[in-house]
Scaffold this active site. Structure first.
Site, PDB file in Angstrom:
ATOM      1  N   ARG A   3      -6.074  11.804  -6.085  1.00  0.00           N
ATOM      2  CA  ARG A   3      -7.364  11.134  -5.935  1.00  0.00           C
ATOM      3  C   ARG A   3      -8.515  12.157  -5.995  1.00  0.00           C
ATOM      4  O   ARG A   3      -9.543  11.908  -6.604  1.00  0.00           O
ATOM      5  CB  ARG A   3      -7.430  10.354  -4.618  1.00  0.00           C
ATOM      6  CG  ARG A   3      -8.639   9.414  -4.586  1.00  0.00           C
ATOM      7  CD  ARG A   3      -8.872   8.842  -3.222  1.00  0.00           C
ATOM      8  NE  ARG A   3      -9.023   9.911  -2.229  1.00  0.00           N
ATOM      9  CZ  ARG A   3      -9.190   9.718  -0.939  1.00  0.00           C
ATOM     10  NH1 ARG A   3      -9.209   8.478  -0.461  1.00  0.00           N
ATOM     11  NH2 ARG A   3      -9.308  10.719  -0.104  1.00  0.00           N
ATOM     12  N   TYR A  23     -14.771 -11.333   0.171  1.00  0.00           N
ATOM     13  CA  TYR A  23     -15.456 -10.066  -0.128  1.00  0.00           C
ATOM     14  C   TYR A  23     -16.737 -10.300  -0.910  1.00  0.00           C
ATOM     15  O   TYR A  23     -17.753  -9.642  -0.681  1.00  0.00           O
ATOM     16  CB  TYR A  23     -14.519  -9.123  -0.901  1.00  0.00           C
ATOM     17  CG  TYR A  23     -13.467  -8.512  -0.005  1.00  0.00           C
ATOM     18  CD1 TYR A  23     -13.787  -7.445   0.825  1.00  0.00           C
ATOM     19  CD2 TYR A  23     -12.175  -9.012   0.046  1.00  0.00           C
ATOM     20  CE1 TYR A  23     -12.844  -6.874   1.663  1.00  0.00           C
ATOM     21  CE2 TYR A  23     -11.221  -8.463   0.884  1.00  0.00           C
ATOM     22  CZ  TYR A  23     -11.562  -7.397   1.693  1.00  0.00           C
ATOM     23  OH  TYR A  23     -10.627  -6.850   2.530  1.00  0.00           O
ATOM     24  N   ASP A  25      -6.678  -2.148  -7.295  1.00  0.00           N
ATOM     25  CA  ASP A  25      -7.142  -2.825  -6.090  1.00  0.00           C
ATOM     26  C   ASP A  25      -7.369  -4.290  -6.431  1.00  0.00           C
ATOM     27  O   ASP A  25      -7.636  -4.615  -7.590  1.00  0.00           O
ATOM     28  CB  ASP A  25      -8.445  -2.200  -5.569  1.00  0.00           C
ATOM     29  CG  ASP A  25      -8.720  -2.673  -4.145  1.00  0.00           C
ATOM     30  OD1 ASP A  25      -8.132  -2.119  -3.218  1.00  0.00           O
ATOM     31  OD2 ASP A  25      -9.489  -3.637  -3.978  1.00  0.00           O
ATOM     32  N   ARG A  71      -3.134   6.788   0.988  1.00  0.00           N
ATOM     33  CA  ARG A  71      -3.628   8.017   1.618  1.00  0.00           C
ATOM     34  C   ARG A  71      -2.675   8.679   2.593  1.00  0.00           C
ATOM     35  O   ARG A  71      -2.872   9.823   2.973  1.00  0.00           O
ATOM     36  CB  ARG A  71      -4.949   7.724   2.335  1.00  0.00           C
ATOM     37  CG  ARG A  71      -6.098   7.609   1.385  1.00  0.00           C
ATOM     38  CD  ARG A  71      -7.328   7.104   2.080  1.00  0.00           C
ATOM     39  NE  ARG A  71      -7.133   5.719   2.494  1.00  0.00           N
ATOM     40  CZ  ARG A  71      -8.067   4.986   3.092  1.00  0.00           C
ATOM     41  NH1 ARG A  71      -9.226   5.517   3.388  1.00  0.00           N
ATOM     42  NH2 ARG A  71      -7.822   3.740   3.414  1.00  0.00           N
ATOM     43  N   ARG A  78       0.823  -1.222   0.000  1.00  0.00           N
ATOM     44  CA  ARG A  78       0.000   0.000   0.000  1.00  0.00           C
ATOM     45  C   ARG A  78       0.854   1.268   0.000  1.00  0.00           C
ATOM     46  O   ARG A  78       0.447   2.285   0.568  1.00  0.00           O
ATOM     47  CB  ARG A  78      -0.930   0.050   1.206  1.00  0.00           C
ATOM     48  CG  ARG A  78      -2.003  -0.997   1.233  1.00  0.00           C
ATOM     49  CD  ARG A  78      -3.283  -0.482   0.583  1.00  0.00           C
ATOM     50  NE  ARG A  78      -4.310  -1.494   0.610  1.00  0.00           N
ATOM     51  CZ  ARG A  78      -5.285  -1.540   1.505  1.00  0.00           C
ATOM     52  NH1 ARG A  78      -5.356  -0.623   2.430  1.00  0.00           N
ATOM     53  NH2 ARG A  78      -6.171  -2.501   1.469  1.00  0.00           N
TER      54      ARG A  78
HETATM   55  O1  CP3 Z   1       0.118  -1.368  -2.621  1.00  0.00           O
HETATM   56  C1  CP3 Z   1      -0.148  -0.406  -3.364  1.00  0.00           C
HETATM   57  O2  CP3 Z   1       0.298   0.754  -3.187  1.00  0.00           O
HETATM   58  C2  CP3 Z   1      -1.011  -0.654  -4.594  1.00  0.00           C
HETATM   59  C3  CP3 Z   1      -2.409  -0.468  -4.444  1.00  0.00           C
HETATM   60  C4  CP3 Z   1      -3.278  -1.411  -3.615  1.00  0.00           C
HETATM   61  C5  CP3 Z   1      -4.495  -0.949  -3.040  1.00  0.00           C
HETATM   62  N1  CP3 Z   1      -5.141  -2.018  -2.479  1.00  0.00           N
HETATM   63  C6  CP3 Z   1      -4.975   0.441  -3.088  1.00  0.00           C
HETATM   64  C7  CP3 Z   1      -6.092   0.853  -2.219  1.00  0.00           C
HETATM   65  C8  CP3 Z   1      -3.179  -2.775  -3.341  1.00  0.00           C
HETATM   66  C9  CP3 Z   1      -2.060  -3.754  -3.660  1.00  0.00           C
HETATM   67  C10 CP3 Z   1      -4.362  -3.156  -2.620  1.00  0.00           C
HETATM   68  C11 CP3 Z   1      -4.639  -4.532  -2.199  1.00  0.00           C
HETATM   69  C12 CP3 Z   1      -5.835  -4.810  -1.388  1.00  0.00           C
HETATM   70  N2  CP3 Z   1      -7.073  -4.232  -1.473  1.00  0.00           N
HETATM   71  C13 CP3 Z   1      -5.922  -5.861  -0.426  1.00  0.00           C
HETATM   72  C14 CP3 Z   1      -4.816  -6.830  -0.099  1.00  0.00           C
HETATM   73  C15 CP3 Z   1      -3.796  -6.232   0.793  1.00  0.00           C
HETATM   74  C16 CP3 Z   1      -4.269  -5.911   2.164  1.00  0.00           C
HETATM   75  O3  CP3 Z   1      -4.232  -4.715   2.517  1.00  0.00           O
HETATM   76  O4  CP3 Z   1      -4.642  -6.830   2.898  1.00  0.00           O
HETATM   77  C17 CP3 Z   1      -7.223  -5.842   0.106  1.00  0.00           C
HETATM   78  C18 CP3 Z   1      -7.748  -6.764   1.177  1.00  0.00           C
HETATM   79  C19 CP3 Z   1      -7.955  -4.813  -0.560  1.00  0.00           C
HETATM   80  C20 CP3 Z   1      -9.391  -4.463  -0.385  1.00  0.00           C
HETATM   81  C21 CP3 Z   1      -9.548  -3.041  -0.006  1.00  0.00           C
HETATM   82  N3  CP3 Z   1      -9.406  -1.977  -0.876  1.00  0.00           N
HETATM   83  C22 CP3 Z   1      -9.862  -2.518   1.270  1.00  0.00           C
HETATM   84  C23 CP3 Z   1     -10.089  -3.344   2.503  1.00  0.00           C
HETATM   85  C24 CP3 Z   1      -9.906  -1.116   1.129  1.00  0.00           C
HETATM   86  C25 CP3 Z   1     -10.266  -0.089   2.178  1.00  0.00           C
HETATM   87  C26 CP3 Z   1      -9.036   0.311   2.893  1.00  0.00           C
HETATM   88  C27 CP3 Z   1      -9.299   1.419   3.889  1.00  0.00           C
HETATM   89  O5  CP3 Z   1      -8.365   1.625   4.656  1.00  0.00           O
HETATM   90  O6  CP3 Z   1     -10.356   2.049   3.899  1.00  0.00           O
HETATM   91  C28 CP3 Z   1      -9.586  -0.782  -0.206  1.00  0.00           C
HETATM   92  C29 CP3 Z   1      -9.466   0.558  -0.791  1.00  0.00           C
HETATM   93  C30 CP3 Z   1      -8.083   0.946  -1.193  1.00  0.00           C
HETATM   94  N4  CP3 Z   1      -7.273   0.181  -1.979  1.00  0.00           N
HETATM   95  C31 CP3 Z   1      -7.408   2.168  -0.899  1.00  0.00           C
HETATM   96  C32 CP3 Z   1      -6.169   2.119  -1.541  1.00  0.00           C
HETATM   97  C33 CP3 Z   1      -5.123   3.198  -1.578  1.00  0.00           C
HETATM   98  C34 CP3 Z   1      -7.971   3.329  -0.075  1.00  0.00           C
HETATM   99  C35 CP3 Z   1      -9.075   4.020  -0.837  1.00  0.00           C
HETATM  100  C36 CP3 Z   1      -8.911   5.491  -1.033  1.00  0.00           C
HETATM  101  O7  CP3 Z   1      -7.826   5.999  -1.378  1.00  0.00           O
HETATM  102  O8  CP3 Z   1      -9.939   6.176  -0.894  1.00  0.00           O
END
Ligand code: CP3
Length: 348
Positions: A39, A151, A76, A30, A26
């Protein structure tokens, strides 16, 4: 530089390295004001994911701002599911409008065609590669079938994944049908990214750690093994497998065919090395909350992990899970700088 010369790729294949490479799960996110700005320009998270110019821009931010050794494409794990008819939104956590609850729901899922449904991902990869011009390797990724299923069945985030467990334990044939579909999707999606030019791929199986080893062997391991067997460019594009809460599954993870195992922070590196020997490389595993501590504590804990792994090749430094949105970027820079200075090998 050829693709296999990158420090990250050499570490993944246990080839000689001059120091330990570092990237962060990640890392484009943010906690960076620069990310939040793009964003906002894009409108929302999904629009950011599907706009190649914006997505390439945020992918590259951590390379310049933090100094990591690799770029992970911005997307994502859930976005490819839109290509098989999953109604997905982020608020900011994921919400699925049509969760899977019956055989009919599984049968109505479409067939995944990456060049049609995720053409934007191919475009993002090409743009990043062009803009990076060989400076760093690019990591592609996908969600693993069980984590995607969690999910899809729950309809979003959950603390206990009770509906998923009810389906898997109560109606195993349905669970296997769903796993089979998602396995085919994942192989096609990752091969699409490999064809587009990514240098390494990571399979995120965040939630598989909720299963016992016996259920993991029954419901997950055969599918993950099939994915790693089905990927192109074996021996050239390393395959990383990450599970959160995986201490009881590490021997299983080492048998899936992955080149690198992504450890969470609960794992003890010397114990893991004892248990699985030299078969695979390791990635991880600083507790992400360490980044809320003072810079001195961050440095000390980072060095401890590097020392625990030791001087040989086969370690990629990372957090044990994704970075939190409240982290001060300066603290992450301190971690990355410490990896770079403390891990220099005397001779390669
Ligand atoms: O790693 C990176 O920088 C690349 C981008 C990336 C994102 N999500 C961006 C994201 C990657 C590799 C993921 C993987 C991901 N997404 C996983 C597996 C890794 C982990 O963290 O366990 C999972 C389970 C998800 C599902 C997901 N997407 C969730 C649970 C959320 C909400 C997170 C939160 O904190 O609210 C997301 C949204 C998401 N994916 C964000 C980002 C930067 C935040 C959304 C935003 O910017 O508004």
């Amino acid at each position: 530089m050829t693709d296999t010369d990158h420090l990250l790729i050499r570490a993944a294949f246990k080839k000689p390295i001059e120091r330990t490479p570092v990237w962060v799960m990640r890392q484009a996110g943010r906690y960076l004001p620069e990310y939040r700005e793009v964003r906002d320009k894009a409108g929302n998270f999904l629009k950011l994911c599907t706009n190649p110019d914006f997505a390439a821009e945020v992918s590259l931010q951590p390379l310049d701002i933090i100094g990591v050794d690799a770029v992970i494409m911005f997307s994502d794990i859930l976005t490819p599911l839109m290509g098989i008819g999953v109604d997905l939104d982020f608020v900011p956590g994921p919400v699925i409008g049509n969760p899977i609850r019956s055989e009919q729901d599984i049968h109505s899922l479409g067939t995944f065609q990456p060049e049609e449904s995720t053409a934007y991902v191919g475009d993002i990869i090409h743009l990043i590669l062009k803009q990076m011009d060989g400076r760093a390797p690019l990591i592609g990724f996908a969600g693993a079938p069980f984590t995607l299923a969690c999910y899809m069945v729950e309809g979003g985030n959950s603390k206990i994944y009770s509906k998923t467990i009810k389906l898997f334990f109560g109606e195993p044939e349905l669970a296997h049908q769903l796993m089979d579909k998602l396995t085919t999707l994942t192989i096609d999606y990752l091969n699409y990214q490999i064809d587009a030019g990514v240098h390494m791929v990571q399979l995120f199986d965040t939630w598989a750690g909720i299963l016992s080893a016996a259920d993991y062997e029954r419901y997950v391991q055969p599918y993950v093994t099939r994915i790693f067997r089905g990927l192109k460019k074996q021996g050239v594009v390393p395959r990383v497998y990450y599970i959160n809460g995986s201490c009881h599954l590490i021997p299983n993870m080492a048998e899936t065919g992955a080149d690198v195992i992504g450890l969470d922070w609960r794992a003890n590196i010397p114990q893991v090395k004892n248990a699985i020997g030299d078969r695979v490389a390791l990635q991880g595993n600083l507790d992400p909350n360490t980044l809320f501590c003072s810079i001195d504590v961050i440095k000390e804990r980072t060095k401890l992990i590097l020392d625990q792994f030791g001087p040989e090749s086969g370690h990629i430094f990372n957090l044990g899970h994704g970075i939190d949105k409240q982290v001060n970027p300066e603290h992450l820079i301190a971690m990355v700088d410490t990896v770079k200075s403390h891990s220099v090998r005397k001779s390669t």
